[in-house]
Design an enzyme around this catalytic site. Structure first.
Site, mmCIF file in Angstrom:
data_model
loop_
_atom_site.group_PDB
_atom_site.id
_atom_site.type_symbol
_atom_site.label_atom_id
_atom_site.label_comp_id
_atom_site.label_asym_id
_atom_site.label_seq_id
_atom_site.Cartn_x
_atom_site.Cartn_y
_atom_site.Cartn_z
ATOM 1 C CB ILE A 1 -0.964 -0.007 1.202
ATOM 2 C CG1 ILE A 1 -1.957 -1.168 1.073
ATOM 3 C CG2 ILE A 1 -1.702 1.326 1.300
ATOM 4 C CD1 ILE A 1 -2.831 -1.372 2.292
ATOM 5 N N PRO B 1 1.487 -1.816 9.974
ATOM 6 C CG PRO B 1 2.707 -3.756 10.420
ATOM 7 C CD PRO B 1 2.792 -2.457 9.668
ATOM 8 N NE ARG C 1 -6.085 -3.312 11.018
ATOM 9 C CZ ARG C 1 -6.406 -3.421 9.737
ATOM 10 N NH1 ARG C 1 -6.628 -2.335 9.016
ATOM 11 N NH2 ARG C 1 -6.518 -4.616 9.162
ATOM 12 C CG ASP D 1 -11.352 4.216 5.884
ATOM 13 O OD1 ASP D 1 -12.518 4.656 5.831
ATOM 14 O OD2 ASP D 1 -11.052 3.032 5.589
ATOM 15 C CD GLU E 1 -12.213 0.778 12.948
ATOM 16 O OE1 GLU E 1 -11.439 1.606 12.435
ATOM 17 O OE2 GLU E 1 -12.347 -0.398 12.519
ATOM 18 C CG HIS F 1 -12.264 0.173 8.788
ATOM 19 N ND1 HIS F 1 -11.674 -0.349 9.914
ATOM 20 C CD2 HIS F 1 -11.570 -0.338 7.738
ATOM 21 C CE1 HIS F 1 -10.662 -1.139 9.566
ATOM 22 N NE2 HIS F 1 -10.589 -1.144 8.247
#
Length: 320
Positions: A158, A209, A237, A261, A266, A287
């Site tokens: 990414i 991560p 995250r 995002d 969550e 998200h």
């Protein structure tokens, strides 16, 4: 095989098909499963297909027939991998299915922070432009990103996709990664240490991560090292960010904007400190970067392939 899908709705609200699962055995679908229902619903399962259901030692013990947890996600922190290993349960994930989509969302957030497209469109549709005496107006400062520096934290697939798009926008790229990545460096893309990235970037974007080492990576001390007015993006995250520190930095003006995002808990809780800064340059989406139709189709295709490979005794994408 007895296959149970514990949280089917989030991956497939009805626009995709679970039909391919039926070739592997009996399939039971549940839209959502709370922690207290896992033991009942998965008690006889050979394979559990799941996204956010937590698998600790107790949950694993309640499912003695379980042989495979087929995650419908890249992250696998919902599973106690050591407990799964001890019980002979294989865990598979789905890597890299949403790379272009998360990169796309990263720039959607950045462009919204810089141009406020949503706010301006809302004004126009409310009639503000109709009533304007000028041919053009803007209700927020408008920012050009060409020529600025973006710092990418985490240069995996990414991060690399973000770097490629950044160069196309005319941004200079700095990146920080836990290992050296000389192949990613070029005239407009350079690997630097974390403090240098913070100090020299106009925009910092997170693509690392969630690990104990990255928990609270962007805290008060990190923000103090950033340029005054710099923007921060998080499509990785929520736990990478100290949300209290970010809210305070937005309120003080130290941060010029924050686009995310993800949040630490969550769904977002009503007491999340970021909501205190909602009148600042803040954009938060629920998200959804991973959730394009194309990405979810790739996701399910890989889940089906993971199950097939497991049944054929050559498991793939194993994280346990």
């Amino acid at each position: 095989m007895n296959i149970v899908v514990l949280d089917a709705y989030v991956n497939n609200p009805g626009d995709l098909s679970w039909e391919p699962l039926k070739q592997f055995g009996t399939v039971t679908l549940y839209d959502r499963t709370s922690a207290d229902k896992v033991a009942t619903r998965a008690a006889d399962a050979d394979i559990a297909v799941t996204n956010k259901v937590a698998w600790d030692a107790a949950a694993l013990d309640a499912c003695p027939n379980l042989k495979l947890i087929a995650l419908t996600s890249t992250g696998f922190n919902v599973v106690d991998l050591e407990a799964a290993r001890k019980r002979g349960v294989t865990v598979c994930n789905v890597p890299a299915y949403s790379t272009p989509d998360v990169a796309q969302m990263t720039f959607a957030l950045l462009l919204e922070l810089c141009l406020h497209v949503g706010d301006h469109s809302h004004d126009v549709l409310a009639g503000t432009w109709v009533r304007s005496v000028d041919f053009s107006y803007w209700s927020h400062p408008l920012i050009e990103i060409a020529g600025k520096t973006i710092g990418i934290v985490g240069m995996g697939s990414i991060g690399q996709a973000v770097a490629c798009i950044a160069n196309a926008f005319g941004l200079e790229v700095l990146f920080n990664n836990r290992s050296a990545k000389p192949a990613c460096e070029n005239e407009h893309c350079k690997q630097v240490d974390f403090d240098t990235l913070l100090a020299d970037s106009d925009i910092v974007t997170l693509h690392a991560p969630a690990t104990p080492e990255t928990n609270g990576l962007i805290d008060t001390r990190a923000i103090e090292k950033m340029k005054d007015g710099a923007m921060l993006l998080n499509t990785a995250r929520g736990t990478l960010v100290d949300e209290r520190a970010v809210a305070d930095a937005l309120l003080s003006g130290k941060l010029g904007g924050f686009g995310a995002d993800v949040v630490a808990v969550e769904p977002m809780r009503a007491d999340n400190p970021l909501l205190e800064a909602k009148d600042k340059n803040l954009v938060i989406t629920p998200h959804i970067a991973w959730a394009t139709h194309e990405a979810r189709a790739r996701l399910l295709d890989t889940v089906f392939a993971n199950i097939r490979a497991f049944i054929e005794k050559h498991p793939q994408n194993v994280v346990s």
